[in-house]
Enzyme design. Sequence first.
Site, PDB file in Angstrom:
ATOM      1  N   ASP A  56       0.816  -1.221   0.000  1.00  0.00           N
ATOM      2  CA  ASP A  56       0.000   0.000   0.000  1.00  0.00           C
ATOM      3  C   ASP A  56       0.853   1.275   0.000  1.00  0.00           C
ATOM      4  O   ASP A  56       2.047   1.228   0.293  1.00  0.00           O
ATOM      5  CB  ASP A  56      -0.848   0.048   1.287  1.00  0.00           C
ATOM      6  CG  ASP A  56      -2.014  -0.912   1.244  1.00  0.00           C
ATOM      7  OD1 ASP A  56      -2.407  -1.332   0.144  1.00  0.00           O
ATOM      8  OD2 ASP A  56      -2.530  -1.242   2.332  1.00  0.00           O
ATOM      9  N   TYR A 114       6.906  -9.882   7.239  1.00  0.00           N
ATOM     10  CA  TYR A 114       6.642  -8.457   7.434  1.00  0.00           C
ATOM     11  C   TYR A 114       7.020  -8.063   8.857  1.00  0.00           C
ATOM     12  O   TYR A 114       6.948  -8.882   9.771  1.00  0.00           O
ATOM     13  CB  TYR A 114       5.148  -8.157   7.273  1.00  0.00           C
ATOM     14  CG  TYR A 114       4.637  -8.077   5.861  1.00  0.00           C
ATOM     15  CD1 TYR A 114       4.609  -6.863   5.181  1.00  0.00           C
ATOM     16  CD2 TYR A 114       4.139  -9.200   5.210  1.00  0.00           C
ATOM     17  CE1 TYR A 114       4.127  -6.785   3.883  1.00  0.00           C
ATOM     18  CE2 TYR A 114       3.652  -9.130   3.912  1.00  0.00           C
ATOM     19  CZ  TYR A 114       3.642  -7.911   3.254  1.00  0.00           C
ATOM     20  OH  TYR A 114       3.157  -7.821   1.973  1.00  0.00           O
TER      21      TYR A 114
END
Lengths: 258, 258
Positions: A56, A114
């Site tokens: 994003d 992540y």
Amino acid sequence: MAEKKRVMLVVSYDGTAYNGWAFQKSTHNTIEEMLARAVHGLTGEDVEIIGASRTDAGVHAYGNIAVFDTCSTIPGDRFSYALNHILPEDICVVESREVYKDFHPRHCDTLKTYEYRVLNTKMPVPTRRFYTYHFSMPLDIEKMNEAAKLLEGEHDFTSFCNVESQALSHVRTIKEVSVKCHGDEVIISVTGNGFLYNMVRIIAGTLLQIGRGKGEPSDITAMLEKKDRSAAGPTAPAQGLFLIKYEFLDGIPDPSDT
Amino acid sequence: MAEKKRVMLVVSYDGTAYNGWAFQKSTHNTIEEMLARAVHGLTGEDVEIIGASRTDAGVHAYGNIAVFDTCSTIPGDRFSYALNHILPEDICVVESREVYKDFHPRHCDTLKTYEYRVLNTKMPVPTRRFYTYHFSMPLDIEKMNEAAKLLEGEHDFTSFCNVESQALSHVRTIKEVSVKCHGDEVIISVTGNGFLYNMVRIIAGTLLQIGRGKGEPSDITAMLEKKDRSAAGPTAPAQGLFLIKYEFLDGIPDPSDT
């Protein structure tokens, strides 16, 4: 011109200035478009960039993966140096190599890691505002880890997924979720075989709520069962999220292997 | 309006976007001017900001010191909260307090600590480009520490000072210089009673040269003796430098102490 070959890039970037990874009709300001433009500048070709993870806007990466096809004579492992001379300073190709012609980074067995980085200090720190989420309330790390363990394994993660997700199945397998202190940062690390839209940011937002005392670790089980986005916590902001690395579980075969 | 009082601020900032700390006629883009404008926005007063350290363009701080005089009724310790609502996100007042009326941050006995942060990796890391100096060559940390020890104590630092310095004396006392690895960073930490123009950046540039094998630690002694800027190494770039903290050796007397 040489024969067509497929080149893989490992890409590190500062997502602050970009509208995310993926090409969009409404903006030219994406990582994918910057990479395509750099390849064009180098080879004159209009290439399609196939990315592994569509991060994003504002999300960062140390090791996102991109592949493209080229007829250039530049050896696969030299693309990183050549592209870094053209790319802006907020994007760096840390490695490049030729791969076999059908290699597709989204059709391989992979493990992705992540990190969500929380700056847990009373006052904000200006030099870290784009790379951490400032959360000033005290956090119970032990409780966060207890909650994290309940997210591990195979689950339907509908509650931890943006309602706009178009994924056919919301079942994913998380190999590990851990919460660690590193100086004044709390780092939530998540490794799994695949992630849904906003999934890591919703996991982070939910663990932070539990860490500050809103809810108990055991609530995670009920959240998963409800399969309803409103059951989990808020989506933590983009700037704390880093795509750390991709591991290809079957390795990355060289072109000579095919 | 209340009686005039002096307020001290501890200021943290990201220096990337600014032309340094000190007010300049040619630009409005300095930390000092941003603070003066914020105080004006809050109190309507035109104040003179007296800073402790005039950091260069691109240099960061966790704890620079500023004082100003105000007739506002806002209590000294509330200025930090009030100013942070007005200041941009790259400047944060981490603490504020009323001090006695003659308190001047440059006329006190102080110890200042700077850190110079080197990203010692093969490839650059985009998210850290504004907050580290990327230096890809291997560094001999032991040799750097040997050299660092020779800088400690009272010396004439003319060789480690920008030739445009207007200081009357170039004699300063360095309490400690240390070089440490912290993950993939090499951190050069310098504590002293005062620093000359570019002094920490020239120390960093010189230690990096010795660390990469250009010269020996013992060269430091001859560099100091020469009292000539060309005897020392290059000035390391601004973005790796952080002003970490000020210690006031006699404390900071409250207004009631006077």
